[in-house]
Scaffold this motif. Structure first.
Motif, short mmCIF file in Angstrom:
data_model
loop_
_atom_site.label_atom_id
_atom_site.label_comp_id
_atom_site.label_asym_id
_atom_site.label_seq_id
_atom_site.Cartn_x
_atom_site.Cartn_y
_atom_site.Cartn_z
N SER A 1 0.83 -1.20 0.00
CA SER A 1 0.00 0.00 0.00
C SER A 1 0.87 1.25 0.00
N TYR A 2 1.96 1.19 0.76
CA TYR A 2 2.88 2.34 0.81
C TYR A 2 3.45 2.61 -0.59
N ARG A 3 3.87 1.56 -1.25
CA ARG A 3 4.46 1.75 -2.58
C ARG A 3 3.47 2.38 -3.55
N LYS A 4 2.25 1.90 -3.45
CA LYS A 4 1.22 2.43 -4.35
C LYS A 4 0.97 3.91 -4.06
N LEU A 5 0.80 4.24 -2.80
CA LEU A 5 0.48 5.63 -2.44
C LEU A 5 1.66 6.55 -2.68
N ALA A 6 2.86 6.02 -2.42
CA ALA A 6 4.05 6.85 -2.64
C ALA A 6 4.20 7.16 -4.12
N ARG A 7 3.82 6.18 -4.94
CA ARG A 7 3.92 6.41 -6.38
C ARG A 7 2.88 7.44 -6.83
N GLU A 8 1.64 7.30 -6.31
CA GLU A 8 0.59 8.24 -6.69
C GLU A 8 0.93 9.68 -6.33
N SER A 9 1.56 9.83 -5.15
CA SER A 9 1.73 11.18 -4.63
C SER A 9 3.14 11.70 -4.82
N HIS A 10 3.98 10.90 -5.50
CA HIS A 10 5.39 11.31 -5.60
C HIS A 10 5.51 12.66 -6.30
N PRO A 11 6.31 13.57 -5.70
CA PRO A 11 6.44 14.91 -6.29
C PRO A 11 6.83 14.89 -7.78
N ASP A 12 7.58 13.91 -8.20
CA ASP A 12 7.97 13.84 -9.61
C ASP A 12 6.76 13.64 -10.54
N HIS A 13 5.74 12.98 -9.99
CA HIS A 13 4.54 12.75 -10.80
C HIS A 13 3.56 13.90 -10.71
N ASN A 14 3.76 14.74 -9.70
CA ASN A 14 2.80 15.81 -9.44
C ASN A 14 3.52 17.15 -9.29
N PRO A 15 4.24 17.58 -10.32
CA PRO A 15 5.04 18.80 -10.15
C PRO A 15 4.15 19.99 -9.77
N GLY A 16 4.59 20.71 -8.77
CA GLY A 16 3.87 21.93 -8.35
C GLY A 16 2.62 21.67 -7.53
N ASP A 17 2.28 20.40 -7.28
CA ASP A 17 1.07 20.08 -6.52
C ASP A 17 1.45 19.90 -5.05
N THR A 18 1.20 20.95 -4.26
CA THR A 18 1.63 20.89 -2.86
C THR A 18 0.80 19.88 -2.08
N LYS B 1 2.20 1.93 -19.81
CA LYS B 1 1.44 2.74 -18.86
C LYS B 1 -0.06 2.71 -19.13
N CYS B 2 -0.81 2.80 -18.04
CA CYS B 2 -2.26 2.91 -18.13
C CYS B 2 -2.60 4.20 -18.87
N PRO B 3 -3.46 4.11 -19.88
CA PRO B 3 -3.77 5.32 -20.66
C PRO B 3 -4.58 6.34 -19.85
N GLU B 4 -5.26 5.89 -18.82
CA GLU B 4 -6.13 6.79 -18.06
C GLU B 4 -5.32 7.68 -17.11
N CYS B 5 -4.41 7.07 -16.34
CA CYS B 5 -3.71 7.82 -15.30
C CYS B 5 -2.24 8.04 -15.68
N HIS B 6 -1.84 7.63 -16.87
CA HIS B 6 -0.45 7.78 -17.35
C HIS B 6 0.54 7.11 -16.41
N GLY B 7 0.12 6.01 -15.81
CA GLY B 7 1.06 5.22 -15.03
C GLY B 7 1.15 5.60 -13.57
N THR B 8 0.47 6.64 -13.16
CA THR B 8 0.59 7.04 -11.75
C THR B 8 -0.31 6.19 -10.84
#
Ligand SMILES: [Zn+2]
Ligand SMILES: [Zn+2]
Length: 394
Positions: free
Chosen positions: A29-46, A227-234
Motif C-alpha cells: 500500500s505504501y508503494r502504491k500511495l508513494a507512487r501516486e503522490s510522488h512529487p515527480d509525478h505531481n510537479p507543483g502540486d503541494t 502505462k495505463c492510458p487513463e492515469c499515465h502510469g501514476t
C-alpha cells in the motif's frame, strides 16, 4: 516525531490499511500511495507533496516492526483513531470533544499542559518501561475513509440568512482503469532493473555507504513498462464530486461545519470519513457582526445630537426608523430589536447602531457666527477633575 504525533496521527488510515494488515500489505500500500503522490509525478502540486510526506511518515513507523508495536500500544491506550479526531474538537457521534492536553492538566504536579514538555515524554517512558500495559491489538475492521477539509467563502448576507451552495471537491482517487497499479490493462509492473526491486540504491563513499530511494523507480521497486492510458502510469486520478451544502442562518466567519460521512469513501466498504467545511465570511461594506447582532455606524451632526432627530437607517432587508433623543452623547448605541441575525429557532439578534457625531472640517461664515453665539451661551465643559491634576504640575 513525538508521542503527540503518534496519538494524533492514524498511520493506518494514512496508508489505507487495516490495523491487522500484514507487513507485506503495508509495504504494498505504501508503494502504491508513494507512487501516486510522488512529487515527480505531481510537479507543483503541494497537496500531493503533503500526501507523500504523510505516507512516508506513516511507513517509517508501520514499516518497522518494533516501531509499529510501540505505536499500536500507545494508540490502544488512548483510543486510536477516534482520539485523533476528538482531539481536534470534532467529536465522533456519542464522543465528547476531548483535548489531549486535558490528560496532563494539573496531573503532573507542575501544571504543565503543553506537549513536547518533559512531562509528556516521561509519562510515556514510564508506561512503556512498566511493561504489560498495552493490551493486545484489536482488529478494527475495514479502514475508515479519510476526513476531507474544504474552505468556502460566503457573502455576508448569505451567511446571515443561510444559503445552500454546491461545493465541488477534488480529491485523489484510485484509477478505475488500472485499479491503481499504473499498468495498461492486461500487463503487470516489472521489477526495476536498477535496484532489482529493492526500491533503494546504495552508494559507497570512502568508508561510508549511503542508501537512497532508487531514482529509476522512485523507491517503489517496480516500473511500469506499458502505462495505463487513463492515469499515465501514476495509478491515481483526481476525482471530482459536487455536494450541496446547507449553511445555516447565522453561520460565522471561522466556523467549521461537519458533514458526517461526506469525506473520502472507506477502503473495501469501510465507513466514509467526514467532510469539514471551513467558512469564511466576506465583510459587508455597511454592516458588521458581533454574534447574532449586526452593527452599523451612522454619522450625525452635533446639532442632531443636541436637538434630537429621527434617523431612517437600512437593515439587512429593509429600513427602520430610530429616534435620537435630544441630548444624545457621541458614541451612543441605539438598538433596533430583532433586526439582526435570525437563527433557525426563530430568535433574532438586534441591529446596533452607533452614532458618530461628525465635526465639519470647515463651516460657512454664518454657521461660524451662529456657533460663536451658541458658545457664548454654553457653560464650559466639565473639566475640573482634570484641571486639579494639571495644577499639580504648576
Ligand atoms: Zn528501482
Ligand atoms: Zn490507471
Amino acid at each position: 516525531m513525538s508521542s503527540k504525533d503518534w496519538i494524533e496521527k492514524d498511520y493506518y488510515a494514512a496508508l489505507g490499511v487495516d490495523k491487522s494488515a500484514s507487513s507485506d500489505d503495508i509495504k504494498k500500500s505504501y508503494r502504491k500511495l508513494a507512487r501516486e503522490s510522488h512529487p515527480d509525478h505531481n510537479p507543483g502540486d503541494t497537496g500531493a507533496e503533503e500526501r507523500f510526506k504523510t505516507v512516508s511518515e506513516a511507513y517509517a513507523v508501520l514499516g518497522d516492526e518494533k516501531k509499529r508495536r510501540e505505536y499500536d500500544e500507545m494508540r490502544s491506550l488512548f483510543g486510536s483513531g477516534a482520539f485523533r479526531r476528538n482531539a481536534r474538537g470534532a467529536g465522533q457521534p456519542g464522543g465528547a470533544p476531548f483535548d489531549v492536553s486535558d490528560l496532563f492538566g494539573g496531573g503532573g504536579g507542575g501544571g504543565d499542559t503543553r506537549f513536547g514538555g518533559g512531562g509528556f515524554t516521561d509519562l510515556f517512558s514510564t508506561i512503556f518501561s512498566g511493561g504489560g500495559a498495552g493490551g493486545a491489538a484489536r482488529p478494527r475492521g475495514p479502514a475508515r475513509g479519510r476526513d476531507v477539509e474544504a474552505e468556502v467563502a460566503l457573502d455576508f448576507s448569505d451567511a446571515v440568512r443561510g444559503v445552500t451552495l454546491p461545493l465541488t471537491l477534488r480529491a485523489p482517487g484510485v484509477c478505475d482503469t488500472c485499479h491503481g497499479n499504473g499498468t495498461k490493462p492486461g500487463t503487470q509492473p516489472v521489477a526495476c532493473p536498477v535496484c532489482h526491486g529493492a526500491g533503494v540504491t546504495t552508494r559507497n563513499q570512502g568508508s561510508f555507504s549511503f542508501s537512497e530511494p532508487c531514482r529509476n523507480c522512485q523507491g517503489v521497486g517496480t516500473v511500469v513498462e506499458e502505462k495505463c492510458p487513463e492515469c499515465h502510469g501514476t495509478g491515481g486520478v483526481t476525482k471530482t464530486r459536487t455536494l450541496n451544502v446547507r449553511f445555516p442562518a447565522g453561520v460565522a466567519d471561522g466556523q467549521r461545519i461537519r458533514l458526517a460521512g461526506r469525506g473520502e469513501p472507506g477502503e473495501r466498504g469501510g465507513p466514509a470519513g467526514d467532510l469539514f467545511v471551513h467558512v469564511k465570511v466576506r465583510p459587508d461594506d455597511l454592516f458588521g457582526r458581533t454574534g447574532d447582532d449586526l452593527t452599523l455606524n451612522v454619522p450625525i451632526t452635533y446639532a442632531e445630537a443636541v436637538l434630537g432627530t429621527d434617523l431612517r437607517v437600512p437593515t439587512l432587508d429593509g429600513t427602520v426608523t430610530l429616534r435620537v433623543p435630544p441630548g444624545t452623547p457621541a458614541g451612543r448605541v441605539l438598538r433596533a430589536r430583532g433586526k439582526g441575525v435570525v437563527r433557525r429557532d426563530g430568535r433574532a439578534g438586534d441591529l446596533l447602531v452607533t452614532l458618530d457625531v461628525v465635526v465639519p472640517a470647515a463651516v460657512s461664515d454664518e454657521a461660524r457666527a451662529a456657533l460663536e453665539t451658541f458658545a457664548a451661551q454654553t457653560p464650559p465643559a466639565a473639566r475640573e477633575h482634570l484641571e486639579a491634576r494639571v495644577r499639580r504640575f504648576g
